[in-house]
Design a protein around this motif. Structure first.
Motif, PDB file in Angstrom:
ATOM      1  N   PRO A 192      -0.443   2.944  -3.749  1.00  0.00           N
ATOM      2  CA  PRO A 192      -1.657   3.308  -3.003  1.00  0.00           C
ATOM      3  C   PRO A 192      -2.943   2.738  -3.595  1.00  0.00           C
ATOM      4  O   PRO A 192      -3.946   2.618  -2.877  1.00  0.00           O
ATOM      5  CB  PRO A 192      -1.647   4.840  -3.064  1.00  0.00           C
ATOM      6  CG  PRO A 192      -0.205   5.200  -3.243  1.00  0.00           C
ATOM      7  CD  PRO A 192       0.351   4.123  -4.123  1.00  0.00           C
TER       8      PRO A 192
ATOM      9  N   LYS B 217       0.833  -1.212   0.000  1.00  0.00           N
ATOM     10  CA  LYS B 217       0.000   0.000   0.000  1.00  0.00           C
ATOM     11  C   LYS B 217       0.864   1.257   0.000  1.00  0.00           C
ATOM     12  O   LYS B 217       0.524   2.265  -0.649  1.00  0.00           O
ATOM     13  CB  LYS B 217      -0.917  -0.011   1.225  1.00  0.00           C
ATOM     14  CG  LYS B 217      -2.020   1.047   1.180  1.00  0.00           C
ATOM     15  CD  LYS B 217      -3.037   0.719   0.113  1.00  0.00           C
ATOM     16  CE  LYS B 217      -4.230   1.657   0.185  1.00  0.00           C
ATOM     17  NZ  LYS B 217      -5.199   1.388  -0.906  1.00  0.00           N
ATOM     18  N   GLU B 218       1.972   1.216   0.715  1.00  0.00           N
ATOM     19  CA  GLU B 218       2.878   2.368   0.724  1.00  0.00           C
ATOM     20  C   GLU B 218       3.470   2.611  -0.655  1.00  0.00           C
ATOM     21  O   GLU B 218       3.616   3.751  -1.097  1.00  0.00           O
ATOM     22  CB  GLU B 218       4.008   2.131   1.727  1.00  0.00           C
ATOM     23  CG  GLU B 218       3.595   2.285   3.183  1.00  0.00           C
ATOM     24  CD  GLU B 218       4.764   2.098   4.130  1.00  0.00           C
ATOM     25  OE1 GLU B 218       5.905   1.929   3.643  1.00  0.00           O
ATOM     26  OE2 GLU B 218       4.542   2.104   5.357  1.00  0.00           O
TER      27      GLU B 218
END
Length: 433
Positions: free
Chosen positions: A73, A69-70
């Motif tokens: 996104p 996710k980092e």
């Protein structure tokens, strides 16, 4: 794949510490109509078997979704984690219903053949980082010249033991043959200790002791035994297999195994060992974190290969590919999958670093060494011994399950070694038609 005898100091050990034909291709050649654009919100389903962790955060449940996710996104990771027995059934049911996971872990060799032949998994031969993995391990996921998984590492089956109990029972040397092992068990029992804890309620745990015995009992004399199963030259009803099951049965008959083992899960048997209720447990290198936790008793831990060999004969131990990472060929999210896999297996990324420092596997990625002292000590001890892949790597999926469930009947007194071997042979013939 057929299993093969390997020297422990091949590149697989310390220094490198599914789509059907025509349906899919590698990471750089995926059907474009099945891909989502880079910026579009996408959720990838990931399935893995339950793995113990001593960290506050689990790699698959926590770090994988968080770090992906980092980096991306728009990519969400949803992870489903299940115990082995339930996992196998669930994954197959999901694919049969057309809802297979986007990414999932599975076992090597013939255990994966049905998924490949059903056309469920993607050919990963063109994955750009595949060459970073040890080729011997990667070949365990190869069918018809194509590689269908990213190898996650190797592992070994072993016997964990309580060094303090061994010393108190007067055991000064590790057993190197079957007679010496039985002598260890008898000394422990005489000293008031339960020799072995096993979690036989979960039938797959039975493999951990059985395969260690079979390694020397069967494959020291005939490393081609499983190849010959398919030609009819050998059978599971042969004397070497009956002797393997009989030796394992002997441990129960002699009262060396903890009472009510059929009422204990793998986790409970591990806890019994940690709490000092048994001197040994059959497990693997994959249980390293779980079996190094603190329990009710404090003691020094060690590992040795269960020796079923006769005095003066060769001890063969288990060193095998662990799990591979497979991709659903029918997933409509191939571009996102490729992004995640490239990020995961590119050296130096946060996800790569977290994977290599939290995995229970012995890495087969180029340049990654294992820092765990007990693992290094074990591999050094057996560096001159022949090793063999876990026995079921060369069997059609279902034979090992039959072996385990039938042996549960041996524990209850409703079957014997001949019954187990006959059931295995019947299942093999049924699956190999």
């Amino acid at each position: 794949m057929r299993k093969k005898l390997l020297s422990i100091f091949t590149a697989v050990v310390l220094t490198v510490s599914m789509a059907a034909c025509g349906k899919g291709s590698g990471a750089d050649n995926v059907d474009k109509d099945k891909s989502k654009s880079v910026g579009e919100e996408v959720t990838l389903s990931v399935m893995v078997t339950t793995r113990p962790t001593t960290d506050a955060k689990d790699f698959y449940l926590d770090w994988l979704p968080e770090l992906v996710k980092e980096k991306y996104p728009n990519i969400n990771i949803e992870v489903e984690q299940l115990p082995t027995d339930q996992y196998k059934q669930t994954v197959r049911l999901k694919f049969a219903s057309g809802q297979g996971p986007d990414i999932f872990t599975w076992w090597p060799g013939l255990q994966a053949q049905d998924l490949v032949e059903a056309g469920y998994v993607r050919d990963m031969s063109d994955f750009s980082l595949l060459e970073k993995f040890n080729s011997d391990i990667a070949s365990s996921y190869e069918f018809d010249g194509k590689t269908y998984a990213i190898p996650l590492g190797s592992s070994f089956l072993t016997t964990w033991y309580n060094k303090d109990m061994f010393e108190d029972a007067g055991i000064t040397e590790l057993p190197e043959n079957w007679d010496e092992f039985l002598d260890c068990c008898e000394k422990l029992k005489s000293a008031g200790y339960t020799p072995i804890a096993t979690g036989d309620k979960q039938s797959f745990v039975i493999q951990f002791g059985m395969y260690q015995i079979g390694a020397s009992q069967i494959y020291a004399d005939n490393p081609e035994f499983d190849d010959q199963l398919f030609t009819g030259e050998t059978k599971f009803t042969d004397e070497c297999w009956e002797e393997t099951v009989s030796k394992f049965e002997e441990l129960y008959e002699n009262g060396y195994v903890i009472e009510n083992s059929l009422g204990l899960s793998q986790e409970q048997s591990r806890q019994a060992y940690l709490d000092g209720k048994a001197a040994m447990t059959f497990d693997g290198s994959f249980g390293y974190d779980a079996l190094n936790k603190d329990g009710a008793a404090s003691f020094e831990k060690g590992m040795f290969a269960l020796p079923s060999n006769e005095p003066g004969e060769e001890l063969v131990y288990n060193l095998t590919p662990s799990n591979g990472l497979f991709v659903s060929v029918d997933s409509e999210k191939q571009e996102a999958i490729n992004q995640v896999l490239e990020y995961w297996f590119t050296e130096g990324t946060p996800l790569f670093e977290k994977w290599t420092t939290t995995t229970s596997d012995i890495s087969c990625y180029e340049g990654v060494t294992d820092s765990r002292e007990l693992i290094k000590e074990y591999l050094e001890r057996y560096k001159d011994n022949a090793s063999i892949y876990n026995l079921n790597n060369a069997w059609p999926e279902g034979v090992s399950d039959t072996m385990c469930t039938k042996f549960q009947e041996v524990i209850t007194g409703n079957a014997d070694a001949k019954d187990v071997c006959q059931a295995m042979q019947n299942k093999f013939e049924e699956l190999n038609k």
